[in-house]
Scaffold this motif. Structure first.
Motif, PDB file in Angstrom:
ATOM      1  N   SER A 192      -2.742  14.010 -20.743  1.00  0.00           N
ATOM      2  CA  SER A 192      -3.395  13.493 -19.963  1.00  0.00           C
ATOM      3  C   SER A 192      -3.539  13.312 -18.494  1.00  0.00           C
ATOM      4  O   SER A 192      -4.452  12.654 -17.580  1.00  0.00           O
ATOM      5  CB  SER A 192      -3.941  11.937 -20.609  1.00  0.00           C
ATOM      6  OG  SER A 192      -2.611  11.173 -20.931  1.00  0.00           O
ATOM      7  N   ARG A 193      -2.144  13.573 -18.010  1.00  0.00           N
ATOM      8  CA  ARG A 193      -1.800  12.658 -17.015  1.00  0.00           C
ATOM      9  C   ARG A 193      -1.223  14.327 -16.257  1.00  0.00           C
ATOM     10  O   ARG A 193      -0.729  15.112 -17.272  1.00  0.00           O
ATOM     11  CB  ARG A 193      -0.304  11.847 -16.440  1.00  0.00           C
ATOM     12  CG  ARG A 193      -1.346  10.674 -15.946  1.00  0.00           C
ATOM     13  CD  ARG A 193      -1.579  10.573 -17.984  1.00  0.00           C
ATOM     14  NE  ARG A 193      -2.380   8.561 -17.964  1.00  0.00           N
ATOM     15  CZ  ARG A 193      -2.569   7.819 -18.441  1.00  0.00           C
ATOM     16  NH1 ARG A 193      -2.987   8.888 -20.043  1.00  0.00           N
ATOM     17  NH2 ARG A 193      -2.945   6.396 -19.182  1.00  0.00           N
ATOM     18  N   TYR A 269       1.644   3.175 -24.881  1.00  0.00           N
ATOM     19  CA  TYR A 269       0.530   3.402 -24.695  1.00  0.00           C
ATOM     20  C   TYR A 269      -0.245   2.608 -25.934  1.00  0.00           C
ATOM     21  O   TYR A 269      -1.504   1.682 -25.967  1.00  0.00           O
ATOM     22  CB  TYR A 269       0.035   4.766 -24.051  1.00  0.00           C
ATOM     23  CG  TYR A 269      -0.296   4.920 -22.600  1.00  0.00           C
ATOM     24  CD1 TYR A 269      -0.939   4.262 -21.556  1.00  0.00           C
ATOM     25  CD2 TYR A 269       1.063   5.167 -22.009  1.00  0.00           C
ATOM     26  CE1 TYR A 269      -0.886   4.920 -20.611  1.00  0.00           C
ATOM     27  CE2 TYR A 269       1.337   5.312 -20.553  1.00  0.00           C
ATOM     28  CZ  TYR A 269       0.276   5.114 -19.939  1.00  0.00           C
ATOM     29  OH  TYR A 269       0.517   4.881 -18.588  1.00  0.00           O
ATOM     30  N   LYS A 291     -10.122   4.040 -22.643  1.00  0.00           N
ATOM     31  CA  LYS A 291      -9.623   4.394 -21.038  1.00  0.00           C
ATOM     32  C   LYS A 291      -8.413   4.777 -20.668  1.00  0.00           C
ATOM     33  O   LYS A 291      -8.410   5.943 -20.156  1.00  0.00           O
ATOM     34  CB  LYS A 291     -10.505   3.501 -20.305  1.00  0.00           C
ATOM     35  CG  LYS A 291     -11.200   4.532 -19.004  1.00  0.00           C
ATOM     36  CD  LYS A 291     -11.716   3.856 -17.990  1.00  0.00           C
ATOM     37  CE  LYS A 291     -10.932   1.762 -17.237  1.00  0.00           C
ATOM     38  NZ  LYS A 291     -10.177   2.452 -16.283  1.00  0.00           N
ATOM     39  N   ASP A 292      -7.513   3.567 -20.425  1.00  0.00           N
ATOM     40  CA  ASP A 292      -6.078   3.999 -19.925  1.00  0.00           C
ATOM     41  C   ASP A 292      -5.619   4.376 -20.683  1.00  0.00           C
ATOM     42  O   ASP A 292      -4.544   4.975 -20.463  1.00  0.00           O
ATOM     43  CB  ASP A 292      -5.533   2.379 -20.351  1.00  0.00           C
ATOM     44  CG  ASP A 292      -4.177   2.326 -19.032  1.00  0.00           C
ATOM     45  OD1 ASP A 292      -4.304   2.969 -18.113  1.00  0.00           O
ATOM     46  OD2 ASP A 292      -3.428   1.346 -19.432  1.00  0.00           O
ATOM     47  N   ASN A 295      -6.925   7.710 -19.772  1.00  0.00           N
ATOM     48  CA  ASN A 295      -7.502   8.705 -18.691  1.00  0.00           C
ATOM     49  C   ASN A 295      -8.055   9.371 -18.651  1.00  0.00           C
ATOM     50  O   ASN A 295      -8.242  10.178 -17.481  1.00  0.00           O
ATOM     51  CB  ASN A 295      -5.925   8.933 -18.179  1.00  0.00           C
ATOM     52  CG  ASN A 295      -6.466   8.744 -16.664  1.00  0.00           C
ATOM     53  OD1 ASN A 295      -6.751   8.173 -15.928  1.00  0.00           O
ATOM     54  ND2 ASN A 295      -5.194  10.510 -16.342  1.00  0.00           N
TER      55      ASN A 295
END
Length: 456
Positions: A192-193, A269, A291-292, A295
């Protein structure tokens, strides 16, 4: 835990699962590069007066297990096992890998980076970022007449190229086909990152399988499984090959670092998801938390849509559109080697009260589709496989109605019977396949289409 399962279902279906066209593209790339290798081997053999022949190709890894996700973008890792007969390949592992790399170079001259022989494979890297890994195996027949395989790494080691895929298929089946769902979702988080470097897909799948927590709700199932994975990593960061428990999947020092990162990021997370368990949690808080976590823009869109439609309510409900179906189809080439050397033909008798008996192949020739509520008796009309052998059947439903009913089926079942009975139930382009397996090799197969036009 705040229920956003309908939104989670939609996220999973539309942003996690790889679309059909992209799956086809991966298999086209796989086939293209296998063809390149075979053509390159022909040129190599002519130049060097050799006769190297690939006798099997086996898709492996995330493509075979169908855990590839959309956010891997162009970072697809396509793993293919190429198999030689033991008597038709060099004994030296470095020499074998160099031979395969040199054969590929003859047909990959347009690549920016030449095919490279690595410790466990020969790799082709595309400019877009994805790569194809050819793992090299050799096979021989044991005293029982069955194939045994050895993998070409730093040395030849006993290893079955289908073992890990079969392990995953069996574990996914035992968990009602939900293991693949959670494995894909964890991969979405791990990728996701852009700057995250996390453990590989197989390590993730092993951890999810070991720590799997079943639940009817997809969001809760995922959340509880990840908590279990995090807790497990706090206590123990050793991860072994599921097909060989004596072999660690941590091959280099960086693997320890990646597992530490996974534990740390899960802790961070998952803590942010604590709000979901609060009694006064709102839809907005739930959406913001996910959402956090992922991402992903999908979750921002959910809040915007909720505001626009005045849909901000204390609880969200599933819709028919968002209901998931179980991906139950299995493929014979992932279970046994295919060496079709005998003939097999299927027929099906179609009967119904007050309706004259017909045969399905005749109906297909006349382009007559089946109505519902008919009795179907499939049977092997002819085969020439000498005994002993085993018989397997596969019934696959397709179409919107099969998905709505969560009834696509497609499991491969050993019955050792030369007949199989079904009834027509709902619309769709369905099919039935039969396989005959001898000495753990599929030596004959046939397929008959079952087009049904009306519902009950």
């Amino acid at each position: 835990m705040y229920d956003v399962s309908n939104k989670f279902n939609s996220f999973y279906k539309n942003h996690v699962v790889l679309p059909k066209e992209q799956k086809k593209r991966l298999f086209r790339l796989k086939n293209l590069n296998i063809d390149r290798l075979k053509e390159g081997l022909k040129d190599y053999n002519e130049e060097n007066k050799t006769n190297y022949q690939i006798v099997e190709t086996v898709v492996q890894g995330s493509v075979a297990m169908s855990t590839v996700t959309q956010n891997e973008s162009n970072d697809y890792d396509i793993d293919v096992a190429i198999v030689f007969d033991k008597g038709n390949v060099l004994d030296g592992t470095i020499a074998v890998k160099n031979m395969v790399a040199n054969a590929l170079k003859k047909k990959c001259k347009q690549f920016n980076v030449e095919p490279e022989a690595k410790t466990n494979c020969v790799r082709i890297v595309y400019a877009e970022g994805y790569h194809v890994d050819f793992a090299i195996y050799r096979r021989f027949t044991n005293e029982n007449g069955e194939y045994q395989y050895e993998h070409c790494g730093s040395q030849w080691r006993t290893r079955d190229p289908r073992a890990i895929t079969k392990w995953f298929i069996d574990e996914n089946k035992s968990k009602n086909y939900k293991l693949r769902v959670v494995a894909r979702l964890l991969k979405m988080f791990c990728k996701s990152r852009n700057d995250w470097v996390m453990p590989g897909g197989l390590v993730q799948s092993v951890l999810v399988n070991e720590c799997f927590q079943s639940d009817e709700r997809i969001d809760k199932m995922f959340y509880e499984t990840l908590k279990s994975v995090r807790d497990r990593l706090i206590l123990n960061k050793e991860v072994n090959n599921p097909a060989d428990q004596e072999q660690s999947l941590k091959l280099i020092k960086k693997d320890d670092v990646r597992l530490e990162r996974l534990e740390s990021r899960l802790t961070t997370y998952l803590n942010k998801l604590d709000v979901l368990s609060e009694e006064d949690c709102t839809l907005r808080q739930a959406i913001e938390a996910w959402k956090d976590f992922f991402n992903h823009s999908y979750w921002e869109e959910q809040w915007e849509q909720a505001k626009e439609t005045n849909a901000v309510v204390a609880k969200s409900y599933s819709t028919t559109k968002d209901v998931l179906y179980d991906e139950t189809e299995e493929f014979m080439e992932y279970i046994f080697p295919l060496k079709i050397q005998y003939s097999l033909s299927l027929e099906c008798k179609v009967t119904h009260d007050g309706w004259r008996t017909m045969f399905l192949n005749e109906m297909l020739r006349k382009r007559v589709h089946l109505p519902s509520s008919r009795q179907l008796d499939f049977y092997i009309q002819h085969h020439n496989v000498p005994k002993p052998y085993q018989v397997y059947w596969k019934v696959k439903n397709s179409g919107d109605e099969a998905k709505r009913r969560n009834c696509i089926r497609g499991q491969i079942v050993k019955t050792n019977s030369e007949t199989h009975s079904e009834r027509t139930s709902f619309r769709g382009e369905h099919f039935v396949e039969c396989y005959i397996v001898k000495n753990r090799v599929c030596v004959a197969r046939d397929r008959i289409e079952v087009p049904i036009v009306t519902n009950e």
